[in-house]
Scaffold this motif. Structure first.
Motif: not given
Ligand code: FAD
Length: 477
Positions: A109-132
């Protein structure tokens, strides 16, 4: 009434957004949900509250929009498409499999110009939303609102143990954490349902925020249209309770011609390989109906972990496959492999069936139009047929109920069966795709702002350029 932000739809995205935006006490937020609101957990209906209950996604459930769709041209009957019509949306009726996509998905998705959505950029939000509750490492959260657990191996029913052992013996590696970026192989499926409670965004995000004075939630209110002044969105027209006939319009005035709207409809197509359980075999009743799963790369595929197979069993209340739809239940007792194409090449289209927003859209998935998709499904179904013959399954199942021996005889016969039986895991996305300036088919920019107008954002999975190789609830929060 005036609000700084009006959110239409109190689903997974809407509830999360309402909770996050109302953290700022100076911003007033109105959340409108067409289905009923249940502010009090005590009064939440059982079919929504309990994760092993799939009654809410049955065709005749009041909590289901019950759309229909065309899966492939070869299907004689329309497919039933469940979508949640209740606070929490589809996350209140879903299967609670809590999987992330692979890093490559977000990076593409980032390569298609949506740079905010790269894995390193979304990872903090995945962490933030869960208690594993099981895994403690850099990829997992410990303080987020959504609790995540896996059924421990010692608690697996024998059918899930058989699935696990048979996939190991096929040569797939053990996968200790399906949400690790390197995930591949066979293991326990992460679920957002500790204590069997379906932890939707309504429970995990919205309920803890309801006391805020700047947040208003209205259930039973359906938005009819966005009100524009020129190209600026300034409000929402709603219908409350019974739809008023006089509001019917004969046409919809065009504010903006955005050619990408409705195109690029993506999904995870799936097929169910039915097993015949032997008499007395224990199937899931009040325990998760999915406990184990397999991710692998199809033969010759350039896409890592592009296939997923889970075993689903159920008996008892609210019969149905949590991710493949309640309407598939057979006499309330079922055991099957759910074979999922995680990154299909084919895409479909969504168009309006009526100017009346109460009438569902035309959903044409156009699954399997690409031969590579058919090839991968065929290979996966043959794999399931082999797994079913494993010694661990022998005392538990007497064989395959579908596809039958004639369907498996040749590739042509199996392809015909696949085309006729292709279904959905309800993970539609992509029909209002995001993209950069100059991308004529991009409906929104990477901040979800609708291109060409002001004051309007689409904040749900329709902005994703494609599915990710996972189930679909996970969003940036
Ligand atoms: C049966 C089923 C099983 C699934 N299983 C899984 C799973 O195991 N794991 C997983 O991760 N994902 C699963 N999914 C997918 C996941 O639940 C969805 O992708 C996710 O909930 C979508 O979130 P959303 O906010 O985009 O839409 P939704 O959650 O569907 O929210 C949309 C909301 O908008 C409301 N609405 C619509 N139109 C209007 C209007 N005009 N006015 C007011 N309100 C309106 C709807 O009533 C709904 O509440 C499943 C989905 C289904 C249906």
């Amino acid at each position: 009434m005036k609000y700084d932000v009006v959110i239409v739809g109190g689903g997974s995205a809407g509830c999360t957004l309402a909770a996050r935006l109302s953290e700022d006490p100076n911003r007033s937020v109105l959340l409108l949900e067409a289905g009923p609101d249940y502010p009090d957990f005590e009064y939440l209906p059982d079919e929504i509250k309990y994760g092993y209950n799939n009654g809410a996604s049955e065709i005749d459930s009041p909590f289901n929009w019950s759309y229909t769709a065309r899966g492939s041209a070869q299907q004689s009957q329309p497919m039933n498409i469940a979508r949640g019509k209740v606070i929490g949306g589809s996350g209140s009726v879903n299967g609670q499999v809590f999987l992330r996509g692979l890093p490559e998905d977000y990076d593409s998705w980032a390569e298609q110009g949506n740079t905010e959505w790269s894995y390193v950029n979304v990872l903090p939000f995945f962490r933030k939303q869960e208690t594993d509750m099981d895994v403690r490492d850099d990829f997992h959260g410990t303080e987020g609102p959504i609790p995540v657990r896996r059924v421990p191996r010692q608690e697996w029913l024998p059918v899930y143990e058989a699935f696990h052992q048979s996939t190991l013996d096929e040569g797939f590696p053990y996968d200790p954490d399906m949400n690790n970026p390197e995930t591949s192989g066979t293991g326990a499926v992460p679920m957002n349902n500790p204590g069997n409670i379906r932890m939707s965004a309504a429970l995990s995000y919205l309920n803890p925020a309801r006391h805020r004075l700047n947040l208003t939630v209205r259930g039973g209110v359906q938005a009819r249209r966005v009100v524009f002044e020129g190209t600026r969105a300034v409000g929402v027209e709603v219908e409350s309770g019974r739809r008023a006939e006089h509001l019917r319009e004969m046409g919809i005035p065009v504010v903006l011609d955005s050619p990408g709207v409705g195109k690029n409809l993506r999904d995870h197509p799936m097929a169910l390989v039915d097993l015949e359980p032997r008499e007395g075999v224990a199937l899931s009743e009040d325990v998760p109906r999915i406990q184990t799963g397999l991710r692998y790369t199809a033969e010759g595929s350039h896409l890592r972990s592009d296939m997923q197979i889970t075993l689903t069993s159920y008996a008892g209340v609210g019969g149905g496959d949590p991710i493949a739809g309640a309407s598939r239940s057979r006499n309330g007792k079922t055991l099957h492999f759910t074979v999922i194409l995680e990154l299909a090449e084919s895409s479909g289209e969504l168009t309006l069936a009526s100017t009346d927003p109460a009438v569902g859209p035309n959903i044409d998935y156009r699954y399997l139009e690409d031969e590579f998709d058919v090839q991968r499904m065929r290979e996966a179904i043959r794999l399931c047929a082999r797994l079913a013959e494993h010694e661990k399954f022998q005392p538990l199942v007497s064989g395959l109920a579908a596809p039958g021996p004639a369907d498996l005889e040749s590739d042509e016969a199996l392809d015909a069966w696949i085309h006729a039986n292709i279904g959905t895991t309800f993970h539609s996305c992509g029909s209002a795709r995001m993209g950069p300036d100059g991308d004529a088919m991009a409906v929104v920019d990477q901040h979800c702002r609708v291109r060409g107008v002001e004051g309007l954002r689409v904040v749900d999975l329709s902005v994703a350029p494609n599915v990710v190789r996972a189930t679909r609830t996970r969003r940036r929060s």
